[in-house]
Design a protein around this motif. Structure first.
Motif, PDB file in Angstrom:
ATOM      1  N   ILE A   1     -20.080  25.662 -15.756  1.00 56.31           N
ATOM      2  CA  ILE A   1     -21.443  25.942 -16.001  1.00 56.31           C
ATOM      3  C   ILE A   1     -21.577  26.900 -14.094  1.00 56.31           C
ATOM      4  CG2 ILE A   1     -24.009  25.716 -16.455  1.00 56.31           C
ATOM      5  CD1 ILE A   1     -23.211  23.642 -18.355  1.00 56.31           C
ATOM      6  N   PRO A   2     -22.010  27.798 -14.182  1.00 54.86           N
ATOM      7  CA  PRO A   2     -22.517  28.979 -15.453  1.00 54.86           C
ATOM      8  C   PRO A   2     -21.206  30.165 -15.449  1.00 54.86           C
ATOM      9  CG  PRO A   2     -23.549  29.488 -12.921  1.00 54.86           C
ATOM     10  CD  PRO A   2     -22.455  28.224 -12.834  1.00 54.86           C
ATOM     11  N   PHE A   3     -20.116  29.769 -14.375  1.00 53.94           N
ATOM     12  CA  PHE A   3     -18.903  31.047 -14.067  1.00 53.94           C
ATOM     13  C   PHE A   3     -17.809  30.323 -13.254  1.00 53.94           C
ATOM     14  CE2 PHE A   3     -22.000  33.161 -12.592  1.00 53.94           C
ATOM     15  CZ  PHE A   3     -21.655  32.927 -10.376  1.00 53.94           C
ATOM     16  N   PHE A   4     -17.016  30.061 -14.023  1.00 54.38           N
ATOM     17  CA  PHE A   4     -15.432  29.762 -12.757  1.00 54.38           C
ATOM     18  C   PHE A   4     -16.188  28.710 -11.887  1.00 54.38           C
ATOM     19  CE2 PHE A   4     -14.779  35.167 -12.157  1.00 54.38           C
ATOM     20  CZ  PHE A   4     -13.778  34.753 -12.374  1.00 54.38           C
ATOM     21  N   TYR A   5     -15.978  27.668 -13.240  1.00 53.66           N
ATOM     22  CA  TYR A   5     -15.900  26.422 -12.520  1.00 53.66           C
ATOM     23  C   TYR A   5     -17.130  26.048 -11.701  1.00 53.66           C
ATOM     24  CZ  TYR A   5     -13.055  25.011 -15.822  1.00 53.66           C
ATOM     25  OH  TYR A   5     -12.317  23.876 -16.706  1.00 53.66           O
ATOM     26  N   ALA A   6     -18.263  26.744 -11.490  1.00 58.39           N
ATOM     27  CA  ALA A   6     -19.434  26.662 -10.547  1.00 58.39           C
ATOM     28  C   ALA A   6     -19.224  24.754 -10.076  1.00 58.39           C
ATOM     29  CB  ALA A   6     -20.554  27.274 -10.103  1.00 58.39           C
ATOM     30  N   VAL A   7     -20.229  24.345 -11.010  1.00 62.47           N
ATOM     31  CA  VAL A   7     -20.334  22.735 -11.583  1.00 62.47           C
ATOM     32  C   VAL A   7     -19.559  22.227 -10.278  1.00 62.47           C
ATOM     33  CG1 VAL A   7     -21.776  20.932 -12.766  1.00 62.47           C
ATOM     34  CG2 VAL A   7     -22.466  23.266 -12.715  1.00 62.47           C
TER      35      VAL A   7
ATOM     36  N   VAL B   1     -16.388  19.637  -3.967  1.00 59.94           N
ATOM     37  CA  VAL B   1     -16.581  19.372  -3.060  1.00 59.94           C
ATOM     38  C   VAL B   1     -17.598  18.683  -2.229  1.00 59.94           C
ATOM     39  CG1 VAL B   1     -17.914  20.612  -1.212  1.00 59.94           C
ATOM     40  CG2 VAL B   1     -16.392  22.091  -2.341  1.00 59.94           C
ATOM     41  N   LEU B   2     -18.584  17.507  -2.700  1.00 60.63           N
ATOM     42  CA  LEU B   2     -19.088  16.651  -2.339  1.00 60.63           C
ATOM     43  C   LEU B   2     -18.605  15.904  -2.650  1.00 60.63           C
ATOM     44  CD1 LEU B   2     -22.910  18.042  -4.596  1.00 60.63           C
ATOM     45  CD2 LEU B   2     -22.238  17.864  -1.756  1.00 60.63           C
ATOM     46  N   SER B   3     -17.023  15.112  -3.592  1.00 63.16           N
ATOM     47  CA  SER B   3     -17.142  14.054  -4.044  1.00 63.16           C
ATOM     48  C   SER B   3     -16.422  13.814  -2.788  1.00 63.16           C
ATOM     49  CB  SER B   3     -16.431  14.201  -5.273  1.00 63.16           C
ATOM     50  OG  SER B   3     -15.447  13.115  -5.001  1.00 63.16           O
ATOM     51  N   PRO B   4     -16.257  12.872  -2.249  1.00 59.94           N
ATOM     52  CA  PRO B   4     -15.177  12.257  -1.641  1.00 59.94           C
ATOM     53  C   PRO B   4     -13.493  11.789  -1.470  1.00 59.94           C
ATOM     54  CG  PRO B   4     -16.367  10.131  -2.020  1.00 59.94           C
ATOM     55  CD  PRO B   4     -16.822  11.542  -3.036  1.00 59.94           C
ATOM     56  N   ARG B   5     -13.595  12.498  -3.638  1.00 63.59           N
ATOM     57  CA  ARG B   5     -12.253  11.815  -3.791  1.00 63.59           C
ATOM     58  C   ARG B   5     -12.207  13.241  -4.434  1.00 63.59           C
ATOM     59  NH1 ARG B   5     -11.998   6.039  -6.534  1.00 63.59           N
ATOM     60  NH2 ARG B   5     -12.718   4.898  -4.523  1.00 63.59           N
ATOM     61  N   LEU B   6     -12.893  14.773  -4.043  1.00 65.83           N
ATOM     62  CA  LEU B   6     -12.376  16.105  -4.894  1.00 65.83           C
ATOM     63  C   LEU B   6     -12.368  15.208  -6.164  1.00 65.83           C
ATOM     64  CD1 LEU B   6      -9.582  17.147  -2.297  1.00 65.83           C
ATOM     65  CD2 LEU B   6     -12.109  17.388  -2.140  1.00 65.83           C
ATOM     66  N   GLN B   7     -13.161  14.885  -6.511  1.00 66.69           N
ATOM     67  CA  GLN B   7     -13.748  15.111  -8.294  1.00 66.69           C
ATOM     68  C   GLN B   7     -14.465  15.772  -8.420  1.00 66.69           C
ATOM     69  OE1 GLN B   7     -14.184  10.460  -7.840  1.00 66.69           O
ATOM     70  NE2 GLN B   7     -12.899  10.872  -9.330  1.00 66.69           N
ATOM     71  N   ARG B   8     -13.924  16.819  -9.555  1.00 66.82           N
ATOM     72  CA  ARG B   8     -15.265  17.267 -10.406  1.00 66.82           C
ATOM     73  C   ARG B   8     -15.766  16.669 -11.897  1.00 66.82           C
ATOM     74  NH1 ARG B   8     -13.474  18.530 -15.968  1.00 66.82           N
ATOM     75  NH2 ARG B   8     -11.239  18.706 -15.473  1.00 66.82           N
ATOM     76  N   LEU B   9     -16.834  16.440 -12.427  1.00 66.02           N
ATOM     77  CA  LEU B   9     -17.286  16.238 -13.224  1.00 66.02           C
ATOM     78  C   LEU B   9     -16.382  14.766 -14.087  1.00 66.02           C
ATOM     79  CD1 LEU B   9     -21.148  17.498 -13.832  1.00 66.02           C
ATOM     80  CD2 LEU B   9     -19.942  16.158 -11.577  1.00 66.02           C
ATOM     81  N   GLY B  10     -15.369  16.259 -14.568  1.00 67.56           N
ATOM     82  CA  GLY B  10     -14.170  15.245 -15.923  1.00 67.56           C
ATOM     83  C   GLY B  10     -13.922  14.100 -15.359  1.00 67.56           C
TER      84      GLY B  10
ATOM     85  N   THR C   1       1.320  -1.000   0.342  1.00 67.37           N
ATOM     86  CA  THR C   1       0.124   0.114   0.193  1.00 67.37           C
ATOM     87  C   THR C   1       1.073   1.261  -0.011  1.00 67.37           C
ATOM     88  OG1 THR C   1      -0.547  -0.134   2.393  1.00 67.37           O
ATOM     89  CG2 THR C   1      -1.870  -1.257   1.105  1.00 67.37           C
ATOM     90  N   PHE C   2       0.316   1.947  -0.791  1.00 68.99           N
ATOM     91  CA  PHE C   2       1.151   3.656  -0.696  1.00 68.99           C
ATOM     92  C   PHE C   2      -0.009   4.508  -0.824  1.00 68.99           C
ATOM     93  CE2 PHE C   2       0.601   4.138  -5.439  1.00 68.99           C
ATOM     94  CZ  PHE C   2       0.548   3.179  -5.585  1.00 68.99           C
ATOM     95  N   ALA C   3       0.729   5.858  -0.213  1.00 70.87           N
ATOM     96  CA  ALA C   3      -0.349   7.103  -0.428  1.00 70.87           C
ATOM     97  C   ALA C   3      -0.402   7.387  -0.948  1.00 70.87           C
ATOM     98  CB  ALA C   3      -0.124   7.175   1.170  1.00 70.87           C
ATOM     99  N   LEU C   4      -1.242   8.419  -1.080  1.00 69.29           N
ATOM    100  CA  LEU C   4      -0.964   9.620  -2.203  1.00 69.29           C
ATOM    101  C   LEU C   4      -2.537  10.793  -1.395  1.00 69.29           C
ATOM    102  CD1 LEU C   4      -2.039   7.786  -5.431  1.00 69.29           C
ATOM    103  CD2 LEU C   4      -0.049   8.902  -4.745  1.00 69.29           C
ATOM    104  N   TYR C   5      -2.021  11.858  -1.224  1.00 70.01           N
ATOM    105  CA  TYR C   5      -2.836  13.207  -1.046  1.00 70.01           C
ATOM    106  C   TYR C   5      -3.377  13.738  -1.809  1.00 70.01           C
ATOM    107  CZ  TYR C   5       0.296  11.393   2.572  1.00 70.01           C
ATOM    108  OH  TYR C   5       0.654  10.859   3.331  1.00 70.01           O
ATOM    109  N   LEU C   6      -4.086  13.902  -2.015  1.00 73.65           N
ATOM    110  CA  LEU C   6      -5.442  14.431  -2.516  1.00 73.65           C
ATOM    111  C   LEU C   6      -5.288  15.693  -3.172  1.00 73.65           C
ATOM    112  CD1 LEU C   6      -8.696  12.800  -1.987  1.00 73.65           C
ATOM    113  CD2 LEU C   6      -7.077  12.259  -4.204  1.00 73.65           C
ATOM    114  N   ALA C   7      -5.707  16.888  -4.246  1.00 67.13           N
ATOM    115  CA  ALA C   7      -5.474  18.481  -4.249  1.00 67.13           C
ATOM    116  C   ALA C   7      -6.520  18.592  -3.994  1.00 67.13           C
ATOM    117  CB  ALA C   7      -4.527  18.663  -5.391  1.00 67.13           C
ATOM    118  N   GLY C   8      -6.592  20.198  -3.190  1.00 67.07           N
ATOM    119  CA  GLY C   8      -7.776  20.774  -2.738  1.00 67.07           C
ATOM    120  C   GLY C   8      -8.296  21.733  -3.668  1.00 67.07           C
ATOM    121  N   PRO C   9      -9.564  22.110  -3.415  1.00 71.09           N
ATOM    122  CA  PRO C   9      -9.961  22.670  -4.145  1.00 71.09           C
ATOM    123  C   PRO C   9      -9.393  24.213  -4.891  1.00 71.09           C
ATOM    124  CG  PRO C   9     -11.871  22.045  -3.429  1.00 71.09           C
ATOM    125  CD  PRO C   9     -10.277  21.423  -2.510  1.00 71.09           C
ATOM    126  N   THR C  10      -8.349  24.912  -3.512  1.00 71.12           N
ATOM    127  CA  THR C  10      -8.295  26.243  -4.041  1.00 71.12           C
ATOM    128  C   THR C  10      -6.757  25.624  -4.603  1.00 71.12           C
ATOM    129  OG1 THR C  10      -8.741  26.287  -1.292  1.00 71.12           O
ATOM    130  CG2 THR C  10      -6.850  27.941  -1.825  1.00 71.12           C
TER     131      THR C  10
END
Lengths: 339, 260
Positions: free
Chosen positions: B123-129, B135-144, B17-26
């Motif tokens: 959509i609608p601006f600045f990656y709101a969706v 923020v809702l994803s446990p793996r910090l994934q956007r839809l893409g 096992t090895f660990a990676l650190y997810l990048a946050g929204p900021t």
């Protein structure tokens, strides 16, 4: 248990350095192919580093040593278990003339569903304009289409050949980029389980149906055919192809008809989605050229019969291309005639 | 991965096992900002290359700029993420990387899909969706990322270990007992080892009473894990015990040479 940590690190460091060196060179050259001996060595070094990581993973000398080994094992793991197939030679002609039509046929259900959504939109647009002519500004957001069709036809037919000189290239570029963005958006909306893609196709259909009905009702059906067919015969199918890609994505997310997990489903369908959208983009480049350099000329400069014939032939050829290309029919025919 | 932790653990087929650190929204948003600037710079450069076209035909120059802008806008992330193994300029500067969810190298189709999905994520601006999805994803994934099976991680950097900060370079009576040192390394969990190291590193900033209390509690814990013989511990304070133990825990060939 590692009794002498210093000796352990000193013994293992040359192997870790060697692994790091191999990974560096592989990462620099993504097309590099390892010889069998090199591949065996890489695998051995990876296993050795993995083993070292497993030994230090639960020991107090982490995080220092663990944080040194983890990136190394991560990189080696990525290199050895990579999802990417072996570096393939670029074969754009094979891709366009075989892979693209094969993909279209494999995901044919999505194309027909996308076509159905467009046609439903057309029917809605026709019905809306037939029942309420005042709705025109709301469903046709293009100022040049809001006037009387007959006035526009008269105006267009008075244009001389040189009137549009100099504007073809920028107009073609604008059409290509705009239509490609629309097709990308149509695909991307597939992430809403396909609903957004269907809405987009329906909306396109509404505009198309309303415009067609407006011109036919005004007795300008021939002008409409001559204007739309040359580029529309490939542009509209290209947008539907993008919708096809979006619906493939939507179905993949829903998981309808398969017991695979989401990750596996996405892995299988992603290449098809990418092929369809790239195919649609290429077709839209051609459509932009035709629309800018040919569709905008009307009688008397270019007879409508020529434009309608061009558009019809193009539609048939495009349909045959998507339906037959990549089947190896030509090869089979040649083999049958061979002695 | 467990819960909402930024630590993302991958288990290989070999059971490692090895660990990676997810990048946050900021950090991802900042990387996106840098990429926007890079695109603007690239586009400006390309605009200058349109000058020769303008001499021939003004319309041709406009067409060239339109197409060039489109390719830069859409192709920048796809080309760089594929060519630089999951990094754009912004991600590279901020130490971020796009990787496959299972830690594998990115396939071309993954790169294309995650970037095409920006049309919806934006959509609608600045990656709101995309931001809400992240923020809702446990793996910090956007839809893409979701559609492409990708995650964005902080590219791992080897820890810089400041051994001298702990004052552990002095004589260590524990070194005469390598088998007990080995047992200590085996028994002490990594979190406790890190705590001992940090306590020593920050000892000067602690109030005297708290310093003594903290040193005593950690030293007691370490004594229970692997007791050293009396001749190795006689006459040494809790703090010195901690120094010796940290030296035993973290000492490597390299650090030994550094200390020398």
């Amino acid at each position: 248990m590692i009794v002498d940590i210093e000796r352990f690190v000193e013994n293992e460091t040359p192997y870790w350095r060697e692994l790091e060196g191999m990974l560096d060179s592989l990462e620099r050259d993504s097309g590099a192919v390892l010889h069998l001996d090199e591949a065996r060595r890489l695998h051995y070094l990876y296993q050795r580093a993995s083993s070292a990581l497993a030994r230090v993973n639960h020991m107090a000398l982490a995080p220092q040593l663990r944080e040194t080994l983890e990136p190394l094992v991560t990189r080696a793991y990525t290199e050895i278990h990579q999802g990417r197939r072996q570096a393939q030679r670029l074969a754009p002609f094979h891709w366009f003339f075989a892979v693209f039509p094969q993909t279209f046929r494999r995901q044919g259900w999505a194309f027909w569903l996308a076509l159905g959504a467009t046609l439903a939109g057309c029917a809605f647009g026709v019905a809306a304009l037939a029942l309420d002519p005042d709705v025109k500004p709301y469903i046709m957001p293009f100022p040049h289409l809001l006037g009387d069709p007959s006035d526009r036809v008269a105006e267009e037919e008075q244009a001389e050949l040189d009137d549009r000189a100099g504007s073809h290239a920028p107009f073609a570029a604008m059409l290509m980029t705009h239509n490609t963005k629309v097709s990308m958006m149509t695909l991307a909306l597939g992430v809403t389980f396909g609903i957004g893609t269907l809405c987009m196709l329906f909306y396109n259909g509404v505009i198309l149906g309303a415009v067609a009905f407006d011109y036919i009702r005004a007795g300008e059906g021939v002008f409409l055919s001559g204007w739309l067919l040359p580029h529309g015969s490939v542009e509209i199918p290209a947008i539907i192809l993008a919708g096809q890609a979006g619906l493939v994505l939507g179905r993949t997310l829903i998981g309808w008809g398969t017991s695979d997990n989401l990750r596996s489903r996405l892995r299988k369908s992603r290449p098809d989605i990418v092929t369809l959208i790239f195919g649609a983009a290429i077709v839209l480049i051609w459509a932009g050229i035709v629309e800018s350099f040919f569709s905008q000329y009307h009688e008397p400069v270019v007879p409508y019969a020529v434009k309608i014939l061009f558009g019809t032939v193009q539609l048939v050829v495009f349909y045959l291309f998507l339906g037959l290309a990549g089947r190896g029919i030509g090869l089979r025919w040649l083999r049958r005639d061979a002695p | 991965m467990t819960g909402r932790s930024l630590r993302y653990t991958i288990e290989t087929p070999e059971g490692i096992t090895f660990a990676l650190y997810l990048a946050g929204p900021t950090s991802r948003f900042l990387a996106w900002g840098i990429d926007m600037l890079a695109k603007a710079a690239l586009f400006t450069l390309l605009s200058y290359t349109a000058v020769p076209f303008g001499i021939v035909d003004g319309g041709l120059a406009v067409a060239y700029v339109t197409v060039a802008y489109f390719f830069v806008d859409q192709g920048y992330s796809i080309a760089l993420e594929y060519g630089w193994r999951g990094q754009t300029l912004g991600k590279r500067l901020l130490g971020l990387r796009v990787i496959d969810e299972q830690g594998l190298r990115l396939a071309f189709s993954q790169v294309v899909v995650r970037n095409l999905m920006r049309f919806v994520d934006g959509i609608p601006f600045f990656y709101a969706v995309g931001g809400v999805a992240m923020v809702l994803s446990p793996r910090l994934q956007r839809l893409g990322d979701y559609a492409a099976n990708t995650i964005v991680v902080r590219a791992p950097r080897p820890a810089s270990f400041e051994f001298a900060r702990t004052g552990s370079a002095k004589y260590n009576s524990f070194r005469a007992y390598p088998h007990i040192e080995a047992r200590l390394r085996q028994k002490v969990p990594p979190e406790m080892a890190a705590l001992a190291l940090e306590t020593l590193a920050r000892r000067e900033s602690l109030a005297p009473a708290e310093r003594l209390d903290l040193m005593r509690r950690i030293a007691d814990y370490l004594r229970d894990c692997a007791p050293f013989p009396t001749e190795a511990t006689v006459g040494i304070t809790d703090e010195q015990y901690l120094r010796n133990a940290v030296d035993s825990l973290f000492r490597t060939g390299a650090s030994k040479r550094d200390a020398a």
